[in-house]
Design a protein around this motif. Structure first.
Motif, PDB file in Angstrom:
ATOM      1  N   MET A   1       0.846  -1.196   0.000  1.00 14.95           N
ATOM      2  CA  MET A   1       0.000   0.000   0.000  1.00 14.95           C
ATOM      3  C   MET A   1       0.882   1.247   0.000  1.00 14.95           C
ATOM      4  SD  MET A   1      -3.016   1.166   2.642  1.00 14.95           S
ATOM      5  CE  MET A   1      -1.940   1.139   4.078  1.00 14.95           C
ATOM      6  N   ALA A   2       0.450   2.261  -0.732  1.00 18.29           N
ATOM      7  CA  ALA A   2       1.155   3.537  -0.786  1.00 18.29           C
ATOM      8  C   ALA A   2       0.204   4.645  -0.352  1.00 18.29           C
ATOM      9  CB  ALA A   2       1.670   3.815  -2.187  1.00 18.29           C
ATOM     10  N   VAL A   3       0.633   5.456   0.590  1.00 20.26           N
ATOM     11  CA  VAL A   3      -0.115   6.634   1.017  1.00 20.26           C
ATOM     12  C   VAL A   3       0.523   7.848   0.361  1.00 20.26           C
ATOM     13  CG1 VAL A   3      -0.791   8.099   2.950  1.00 20.26           C
ATOM     14  CG2 VAL A   3      -0.795   5.606   3.210  1.00 20.26           C
ATOM     15  N   HIS A   4      -0.287   8.602  -0.375  1.00 23.27           N
ATOM     16  CA  HIS A   4       0.232   9.774  -1.065  1.00 23.27           C
ATOM     17  C   HIS A   4      -0.484  11.026  -0.575  1.00 23.27           C
ATOM     18  CE1 HIS A   4       1.930  12.352  -4.115  1.00 23.27           C
ATOM     19  NE2 HIS A   4       0.716  12.828  -4.312  1.00 23.27           N
ATOM     20  N   PHE A   5       0.278  11.980  -0.044  1.00 25.59           N
ATOM     21  CA  PHE A   5      -0.276  13.260   0.391  1.00 25.59           C
ATOM     22  C   PHE A   5      -0.372  14.200  -0.802  1.00 25.59           C
ATOM     23  CE2 PHE A   5       1.156  11.612   4.428  1.00 25.59           C
ATOM     24  CZ  PHE A   5       0.264  12.140   5.354  1.00 25.59           C
ATOM     25  N   GLY A   6      -1.579  14.685  -1.064  1.00 24.92           N
ATOM     26  CA  GLY A   6      -1.811  15.595  -2.178  1.00 24.92           C
ATOM     27  C   GLY A   6      -2.529  14.883  -3.303  1.00 24.92           C
ATOM     28  N   ALA A   7      -3.853  14.944  -3.313  1.00 24.47           N
ATOM     29  CA  ALA A   7      -4.644  14.214  -4.309  1.00 24.47           C
ATOM     30  C   ALA A   7      -4.955  15.066  -5.528  1.00 24.47           C
ATOM     31  CB  ALA A   7      -5.946  13.716  -3.676  1.00 24.47           C
ATOM     32  N   GLY A   8      -4.197  16.122  -5.715  1.00 20.49           N
ATOM     33  CA  GLY A   8      -4.422  17.001  -6.857  1.00 20.49           C
ATOM     34  C   GLY A   8      -3.937  16.390  -8.158  1.00 20.49           C
ATOM     35  N   ASN A   9      -3.772  17.237  -9.150  1.00 25.19           N
ATOM     36  CA  ASN A   9      -3.479  16.739 -10.494  1.00 25.19           C
ATOM     37  C   ASN A   9      -2.137  16.018 -10.580  1.00 25.19           C
ATOM     38  OD1 ASN A   9      -5.908  17.914 -11.376  1.00 25.19           O
ATOM     39  ND2 ASN A   9      -4.903  19.886 -11.673  1.00 25.19           N
ATOM     40  N   ILE A  10      -1.120  16.539  -9.907  1.00 22.20           N
ATOM     41  CA  ILE A  10       0.180  15.870  -9.918  1.00 22.20           C
ATOM     42  C   ILE A  10       0.096  14.557  -9.157  1.00 22.20           C
ATOM     43  CG2 ILE A  10       2.569  16.029  -9.139  1.00 22.20           C
ATOM     44  CD1 ILE A  10       2.408  19.050  -9.663  1.00 22.20           C
ATOM     45  N   GLY A  11      -0.605  14.573  -8.028  1.00 24.77           N
ATOM     46  CA  GLY A  11      -0.751  13.353  -7.244  1.00 24.77           C
ATOM     47  C   GLY A  11      -1.439  12.242  -8.017  1.00 24.77           C
ATOM     48  N   ARG A  12      -2.529  12.568  -8.707  1.00 26.69           N
ATOM     49  CA  ARG A  12      -3.268  11.551  -9.448  1.00 26.69           C
ATOM     50  C   ARG A  12      -2.620  11.243 -10.793  1.00 26.69           C
ATOM     51  NH1 ARG A  12      -7.079  15.195  -8.629  1.00 26.69           N
ATOM     52  NH2 ARG A  12      -7.815  15.201 -10.801  1.00 26.69           N
ATOM     53  N   GLY A  13      -2.088  12.307 -11.452  1.00 25.81           N
ATOM     54  CA  GLY A  13      -1.642  12.143 -12.835  1.00 25.81           C
ATOM     55  C   GLY A  13      -0.194  11.765 -13.009  1.00 25.81           C
ATOM     56  N   PHE A  14       0.560  11.721 -11.930  1.00 24.49           N
ATOM     57  CA  PHE A  14       1.975  11.392 -12.047  1.00 24.49           C
ATOM     58  C   PHE A  14       2.391  10.405 -10.957  1.00 24.49           C
ATOM     59  CE2 PHE A  14       6.569  13.270 -11.870  1.00 24.49           C
ATOM     60  CZ  PHE A  14       7.073  12.082 -12.344  1.00 24.49           C
ATOM     61  N   VAL A  15       2.516  10.879  -9.714  1.00 28.09           N
ATOM     62  CA  VAL A  15       3.022  10.011  -8.643  1.00 28.09           C
ATOM     63  C   VAL A  15       2.073   8.840  -8.405  1.00 28.09           C
ATOM     64  CG1 VAL A  15       3.766   9.914  -6.238  1.00 28.09           C
ATOM     65  CG2 VAL A  15       4.187  11.978  -7.582  1.00 28.09           C
ATOM     66  N   GLY A  16       0.788   9.136  -8.256  1.00 28.26           N
ATOM     67  CA  GLY A  16      -0.176   8.067  -8.025  1.00 28.26           C
ATOM     68  C   GLY A  16      -0.249   7.090  -9.176  1.00 28.26           C
ATOM     69  N   LEU A  17      -0.138   7.603 -10.401  1.00 25.56           N
ATOM     70  CA  LEU A  17      -0.172   6.738 -11.581  1.00 25.56           C
ATOM     71  C   LEU A  17       0.969   5.731 -11.550  1.00 25.56           C
ATOM     72  CD1 LEU A  17      -1.005   5.923 -14.478  1.00 25.56           C
ATOM     73  CD2 LEU A  17       0.405   7.842 -15.287  1.00 25.56           C
ATOM     74  N   LEU A  18       2.191   6.189 -11.285  1.00 25.43           N
ATOM     75  CA  LEU A  18       3.335   5.275 -11.291  1.00 25.43           C
ATOM     76  C   LEU A  18       3.284   4.300 -10.122  1.00 25.43           C
ATOM     77  CD1 LEU A  18       4.289   7.229 -13.500  1.00 25.43           C
ATOM     78  CD2 LEU A  18       6.601   6.985 -12.589  1.00 25.43           C
TER      79      LEU A  18
END
Length: 383
Positions: A1-18
């Motif tokens: 599981m990965a917890v990512h702070f910041g669900a904005g466009n970069i969070g969803r479209g880059f870090v979260g995607l990878l």
């Protein structure tokens, strides 16, 4: 599981995607209640790459937690996570830190250490996050710090402001780069397809900050001064394109000398960056890219940072100073830092403004160059 702070466009479209592509369940943490609700109401979202070679990728296996109202659930998620990442902006890391510390406090000491990476547009952002965590933990830091490992990263992907009505889908450019320090992870690096692990991150961080971020901001400020709305349209203007290219030639010379980069490779990288900015499919505006001018003009940021080092090495800085002069004209009433910038220009003597905004000491060789453009801008305002 990965917890990512910041669900904005970069969070969803880059870090979260990878992270999704690495097989991790995604838990987004954000303070925006409407965004958290929208994510939790969806079973998937699509990342749309626009431009040459772009593809659509569907992301599944995610949920969101409101970090402002449901801290216990967030702390529990962190306690059981494999990875924690951030894309919130460097100034917000101090608010993220206590949640991670609390999660480490609940974490099984025998578990694999939590992998922590701050994916921000700043040098040493993960180091900054670690320092904020140590401050938040106080006397308990020694007891919990061994339950995490910290790696600095360099991230690069243009994610423009999104068109209204797109839901949680994200439009991005096809290009991306995520460089991560290899050393802290030893033999157990995280699974992040497309990321590359390096022994020395400094050249990657500064190459990105002093090429991508310097060039992007310079384009925004020259474009705004010329009354142009879109980044791609600004670079279609030969005069603006020439000024941006000149600034990046100066940063390239510094990077080549400082990090012993191959000159041909760095110049090719610079050309790649300029082609990315010209992508007409990206609806990016000079107002989005130019926001927070006070931060962008600070001591170790994209203009003053490379210009200060360049002048210390006897390298030219004329084009960088010209870009800083354009930044001083950035006047957006909807951006708080822009409002503060223009107020300070009206209220402070030029030398005081230069020292307060840039962090340069008066004896630094760059100081008088910047002071002169401040005086010129103040004269324009007064006329």
């Amino acid at each position: 599981m990965a917890v990512h702070f910041g669900a904005g466009n970069i969070g969803r479209g880059f870090v979260g995607l990878l992270l999704h592509q690495g097989g991790y369940e995604l838990v987004f943490a954000d303070v925006s209640e409407p965004l958290v609700d929208a994510i939790n109401a969806a079973s998937e979202y699509t990342v749309h790459e626009v431009g040459e070679g772009g593809v659509d990728t569907v992301v599944t296996g995610f949920r969101a937690i409101n970090s402002a109202t449901d801290a216990p659930a967030l702390v529990e998620a962190i306690a059981g996570a494999d990875i924690v990442t951030t894309a919130v902006g460097p100034t917000i890391l101090r608010f993220v830190a206590p949640h991670i510390v609390a999660g480490l406090g609940l974490r099984d000491p025998a578990a694999t250490p939590l992998k922590v990476m701050a994916c921000e547009n700043a040098i040493g952002a993960t180091d900054t996050l670690r320092e904020e965590m140590a401050t938040a933990a106080g006397d308990a830091w020694d007891a919990v710090s061994g339950r995490a490992v910290f790696a600095n990263t360099a991230v690069d992907r243009i994610v423009p402001a999104q068109a209204p009505g797109g839901g949680i889908d994200v439009t991005v450019e096809p290009f991306y780069e995520w460089a991560i320090e290899r050393g802290p992870f030893g033999d157990e690096p995280p699974r992040i397809p497309g990321a590359h692990f390096v022994d020395d991150l400094a050249p990657y961080i500064e190459r990105k900050l002093f090429t991508v971020n310097t060039g992007h901001a310079a384009t925004a400020y020259f474009g705004a001064a010329a009354g142009i709305e879109r980044i791609s349209d600004a670079l279609a203007d030969p005069a603006i394109a020439g000024r941006v290219d000149a600034a990046l030639r100066e940063t390239s010379e510094l990077l080549i000398r400082k990090h012993d980069l191959d000159p041909a490779a760095q110049h090719a990288y610079r050309e790649t960056i300029l082609r990315r900015f010209r992508n007409p499919a990206l609806p990016d505006t000079v107002w989005r890219v130019g926001r927070q001018p006070l931060r962008k003009l600070s001591r170790h940021e994209r203009f003053v940072g490379p210009a200060a080092e360049a002048i210390e090495h006897g390298l030219p800085v004329d084009a960088l100073v010209t870009a800083m002069a354009a930044a001083l004209t950035f006047d957006d009433p909807e951006d708080a830092q822009s409002v503060d910038l223009q107020r300070m220009l009206r209220e402070l003597p030029a030398a005081e403004f230069t020292e307060a905004v840039t962090g340069l000491e008066p004896q630094h060789p760059l100081f008088p160059r910047v002071q002169r453009i401040v005086e010129s801008r103040q004269a324009e305002i007064a006329s």
